[in-house]
Every structure is written in C-alpha cells, then in structure tokens.
Design a protein around this motif. Structure first.
Motif, short mmCIF file in Angstrom:
data_model
loop_
_atom_site.label_atom_id
_atom_site.label_comp_id
_atom_site.label_asym_id
_atom_site.label_seq_id
_atom_site.Cartn_x
_atom_site.Cartn_y
_atom_site.Cartn_z
N LYS A 10 -6.81 8.80 6.37
CA LYS A 10 -5.41 8.55 5.99
C LYS A 10 -5.14 9.01 4.58
O LYS A 10 -6.06 9.07 3.74
CB LYS A 10 -5.07 7.06 6.08
CG LYS A 10 -5.63 6.26 4.91
CD LYS A 10 -4.68 5.34 4.18
CE LYS A 10 -5.34 4.92 2.87
NZ LYS A 10 -5.37 3.55 2.51
N ILE A 12 -2.04 8.20 1.77
CA ILE A 12 -0.71 7.66 1.47
C ILE A 12 0.02 8.71 0.66
O ILE A 12 -0.40 9.06 -0.45
CB ILE A 12 -0.80 6.33 0.68
CG1 ILE A 12 -1.61 5.30 1.48
CG2 ILE A 12 0.61 5.80 0.38
CD1 ILE A 12 -1.70 3.92 0.85
N GLU A 16 2.48 3.75 -2.19
CA GLU A 16 1.42 2.77 -2.42
C GLU A 16 1.87 1.77 -3.49
O GLU A 16 2.73 2.07 -4.32
CB GLU A 16 0.07 3.41 -2.82
CG GLU A 16 0.09 4.47 -3.88
CD GLU A 16 0.41 5.83 -3.30
OE1 GLU A 16 1.62 6.16 -3.31
OE2 GLU A 16 -0.49 6.56 -2.88
N HIS A 17 1.30 0.61 -3.46
CA HIS A 17 1.64 -0.53 -4.32
C HIS A 17 3.02 -1.10 -4.00
O HIS A 17 3.16 -2.31 -3.80
CB HIS A 17 1.51 -0.20 -5.82
CG HIS A 17 0.07 -0.10 -6.24
ND1 HIS A 17 -0.72 -1.20 -6.38
CD2 HIS A 17 -0.72 0.98 -6.48
CE1 HIS A 17 -1.95 -0.82 -6.71
NE2 HIS A 17 -1.98 0.51 -6.76
N VAL A 19 4.48 -0.81 -1.31
CA VAL A 19 4.37 -1.28 0.08
C VAL A 19 3.94 -2.75 0.14
O VAL A 19 4.30 -3.48 1.06
CB VAL A 19 3.40 -0.35 0.88
CG1 VAL A 19 1.95 -0.58 0.52
CG2 VAL A 19 3.62 -0.46 2.38
N VAL A 20 3.22 -3.18 -0.88
CA VAL A 20 2.79 -4.58 -0.96
C VAL A 20 4.02 -5.50 -1.07
O VAL A 20 4.01 -6.63 -0.60
CB VAL A 20 1.86 -4.77 -2.20
CG1 VAL A 20 1.53 -6.23 -2.46
CG2 VAL A 20 0.58 -3.94 -2.04
N GLY A 110 -10.06 5.69 -1.06
CA GLY A 110 -8.65 5.51 -0.70
C GLY A 110 -8.21 6.39 0.45
O GLY A 110 -7.02 6.58 0.67
N SER A 154 -3.02 -4.26 5.35
CA SER A 154 -1.62 -4.08 5.74
C SER A 154 -1.52 -3.51 7.16
O SER A 154 -0.49 -3.63 7.81
CB SER A 154 -0.91 -3.15 4.76
OG SER A 154 -1.51 -1.88 4.78
N ASP A 157 -3.99 1.66 7.67
CA ASP A 157 -5.15 2.54 7.85
C ASP A 157 -5.51 2.69 9.33
O ASP A 157 -5.69 3.81 9.83
CB ASP A 157 -6.38 1.99 7.09
CG ASP A 157 -6.22 2.09 5.59
OD1 ASP A 157 -5.09 2.12 5.11
OD2 ASP A 157 -7.26 2.13 4.89
N ARG A 195 -13.18 2.39 -7.87
CA ARG A 195 -12.18 1.41 -8.31
C ARG A 195 -12.05 0.34 -7.26
O ARG A 195 -12.49 0.49 -6.14
CB ARG A 195 -10.84 2.10 -8.58
CG ARG A 195 -10.01 2.34 -7.37
CD ARG A 195 -10.49 3.53 -6.55
NE ARG A 195 -9.53 3.87 -5.54
CZ ARG A 195 -9.45 3.33 -4.34
NH1 ARG A 195 -10.32 2.41 -3.97
NH2 ARG A 195 -8.51 3.69 -3.49
N THR A 197 -9.41 -1.77 -5.13
CA THR A 197 -8.02 -1.88 -4.70
C THR A 197 -7.46 -3.27 -5.05
O THR A 197 -6.35 -3.40 -5.56
CB THR A 197 -7.92 -1.64 -3.16
OG1 THR A 197 -8.38 -0.32 -2.91
CG2 THR A 197 -6.51 -1.80 -2.65
N VAL A 201 -4.17 -4.01 -7.34
CA VAL A 201 -3.02 -4.73 -6.78
C VAL A 201 -2.72 -5.95 -7.68
O VAL A 201 -1.56 -6.24 -7.99
CB VAL A 201 -3.28 -5.14 -5.30
CG1 VAL A 201 -2.24 -6.11 -4.80
CG2 VAL A 201 -3.33 -3.89 -4.41
N GLY A 281 -3.30 6.18 -2.82
CA GLY A 281 -4.03 4.92 -2.64
C GLY A 281 -3.86 4.04 -3.86
O GLY A 281 -2.85 4.12 -4.57
N ALA A 282 -4.85 3.23 -4.12
CA ALA A 282 -4.71 2.21 -5.16
C ALA A 282 -4.67 2.77 -6.58
O ALA A 282 -4.16 2.13 -7.50
CB ALA A 282 -5.84 1.20 -5.04
O1 PMV Z 1 -7.11 1.93 -1.87
P1 PMV Z 1 -6.33 2.25 -0.69
O2 PMV Z 1 -6.18 3.66 -0.34
O3 PMV Z 1 -6.71 1.41 0.50
O4 PMV Z 1 -4.82 1.97 -1.01
C1 PMV Z 1 -4.29 0.73 -1.22
C2 PMV Z 1 -2.81 0.85 -1.15
C3 PMV Z 1 -2.08 -0.29 -1.82
O5 PMV Z 1 -0.72 -0.07 -1.57
C4 PMV Z 1 -2.33 -0.26 -3.30
C5 PMV Z 1 -2.50 -1.65 -1.29
C6 PMV Z 1 -2.08 -1.96 0.14
O6 PMV Z 1 -2.60 -2.95 0.70
O7 PMV Z 1 -1.21 -1.28 0.71
#
Ligand code: PMV
Length: 327
Positions: A10, A12, A16-17, A19-20, A110, A154, A157, A195, A197, A201, A281-282
C-alpha cells in the motif's frame, strides 16, 4: 500440490495523519508484492519461514502457541500465524501447513508489508482448504488477524492489499473505489530510518491539543487535498495530483512528522523532474513518494539514490490479491 497467493503493497498518496481525525485519505496499491506459498501437513503444526526476514518458526494450531524458533523469529512471524489461525476460524476447518513468505515489500517502512503478508497467507491457506475467497472476505479476515497484533488498525492496509487499485478511505465511512485515468509512475524512496507510527500519531495529537485552532485547520485542509486529488486522479490530471502532493508534504511538515532525510529526498526528486513528492505513511523516516511522468522515473530514482535514499520504481497495481496452485 502447493497453493500460492500474492498481494500488493500500500501507499498512502494523500491524507495520512488527517485520516486519524476522520478526514479522507487516498490510498493506492503498488506493484511490490508479498507472495506466500502454502503446502499441507498431516498434523496441526504450522511452520512459517521467510528468507527476507531471516526467520523461521513453528506454531501449533491446537494450542495457538509457538513450539519452535528463536524469540525474534516467533515475534516476526506471529502475525502470519495469526492470519492462518483466523482463516481456520472463519472457515470452520483447519490443517497444519508449511508456509513460505517471499516479500518484495520492505518491512516497517509504511508500505503495508505486514497486511500484504497476512492477505496472501489467508488467500493461499484458504485455497489449500479448498476455498477461493473473494477479496473482501480476505480483507475482513486480515483485519481480524491484524487487530490482535496491532490493536486498532484503521483497516486501510488490509483493504487496499486485497482489492488493489485506488481507494478513497474514511474511517467513519469505509472505502470507495476511485477509477483513475492518471498515467504515471511512482518512485518510492526509502530513508531506511526506522520510526514508530504510534509515536508520530501521538506527536500530532499533542500538537493539536496544544494549538487546536492552528492544527485543526491544517488537518481539515489535508482532507480537502484528498478530495481534490481524487478528482484529479479520476480526470487523469497528473499535474494537479503532483501539485497537491507538494501541498500535502508541506502540511505534514507543519504537523511535525517530516524528517530531514525525507525532505532531502523530496527536494532531490522535485529537482530531477518529479511532478510532486511527499512523505508517505507516518513520516519521521520510512518512505517518501515521487510522482513521475511515464519514462521519467529512472532519472528521479537516480536522484533519490544520489541524495542517500533507496529508490524503487513502483507502478500502480490494479490487481489486489490473486491465488493459484501448482503441482
Ligand atoms: O506507518 P503507516 O504507513 O502504517 O502509516 C500510518 C498512517 C497514519 O495515518 C499516520 C496512521 C493511521 O492509522 O492511519
């Protein structure tokens, strides 16, 4: 007989972020794949191995416990075992198996490598049990398996890895397929900086709590970027997709989740002709992505390498999970 399945990574693209906080995100399947081969055993043991992870371990379906393998291997492979266990539960039948994982997806960067491995494991194991599951069903089982390992994912993925293509995803609403007319190549640049996640967050959450009137509009703006990007993807307007990626990277920088190494790769990619570039990603390390006109990805990849990153050219993958068998 051996049973196989493969599923994509995947990426993003937007959101990202944000979306939380229930803003929409745009997520794409990329043509880096995790392949899993499964063959039956005559007992209740599940032996899992992955050359890429340098790990091998054995679990027992009757106890749900690891019965051999060093601790590091057991930890790395437990999510794949959970995928087997959850499939057996969903289908109401089980059998021991030899499971071999071969993944092109870098782990912990990510790119959804753990979900892709889970999705492929489920589809291959189900096939071994005589069931060809539709992608949505595979995705649901993968979500259940990941929940035990990761807490509250979420769901993005496992969804994208199962169904492929492009989706718009919103926590409260689920997913919607985007029929993209855009013709592009994507270069993924890995900083190889690890890193967490969870920590990133939490960092955004704390910034938002300190300055809600500053941070909430940024989060909301990111949601608007996703909406505009979905439109541009549908229309095949890659210039706009690229410009929106740049804006999104700036917004993520403002949220404090970029990293010097990510910024270096973003600038290098832009200088080499990318239409847009951003972290994916994060953040805080992990990967960035650069949007390229067809035929220009190699130059962008070279620039990313020269700037200290590990580039991979990744085409969008319309294909989600696929399974087959070989004698
Ligand atoms: O680290 P990744 O690729 O799994 O990305 C996390 C994406 C966030 O929006 C930061 C967290 C989330 O749960 O959606």
């Amino acid at each position: 007989m051996r049973y196989f399945a493969s599923s994509p990574a995947k990426c993003i693209m937007f959101g990202e972020h944000a979306v939380v906080y229930d803003e929409p995100a745009i997520v794409m399947a990329v043509g880096l794949r995790a392949k899993v081969g499964v063959s039956p055993r005559d007992d209740s043991l599940v032996k899992i191995s992955s050359r890429d992870l340098g790990a091998s371990a054995m679990f027992d379906l009757s106890s749900g416990k690891a019965v051999s393998g060093d601790q590091a291997s057991v930890e790395k492979l437990f999510p794949a075992y959970r995928a087997v266990e959850e499939t057996a539960k969903a289908l109401g039948k089980s059998r021991g198996a030899e499971v071999v994982i071969e993944s092109e997806i870098p782990p912990a960067a990510g790119l959804g490598s753990s979900a892709a491995v889970a999705v492929s494991t489920i589809a291959a194991y189900a096939r071994m049990l005589g069931e060809e599951l539709p992608p949505e069903r595979v995705s649901n089982i993968a979500y259940e398996a990941e929940k035990v390992v990761h807490g509250t994912p979420s769901g993005v993925d496992n969804t994208i890895s199962s169904i492929g293509g492009f989706i718009a995803f919103r926590r409260s609403e689920g997913w919607l397929r985007i029929e993209s007319k855009a013709d592009f190549e994507l270069v993924v640049g890995d900083t190889k900086i690890e890193r967490s996640t969870k920590e990133l967050v939490a960092k955004v959450r704390s910034l938002r709590e300190s300055f809600p009137d500053v941070i909430n509009p940024i989060i909301h703006a990111i949601g608007h970027i996703s909406i505009e990007a979905a439109k541009a993807l549908r229309e095949g307007d890659i210039e706009s997709v690229g410009r929106l990626m740049d804006v999104n990277h700036g917004a993520l920088w403002a949220l404090g989740v970029s990293h010097e190494a990510l910024d270096r790769l973003v600038y290098a990619a832009k200088k080499a002709g990318a239409l847009g570039a951003k972290l994916t990603g994060a953040g805080g390390g992990g990967c960035m992505i650069a949007l390229c006109r067809p035929g220009t990805a190699e130059a962008v990849a070279r620039a990313i390498r020269e700037a200290g990153g590990w580039p991979m050219v990744a085409k969008p993958s319309p294909q989600g999970v696929v399974s087959w068998e070989e004698v």
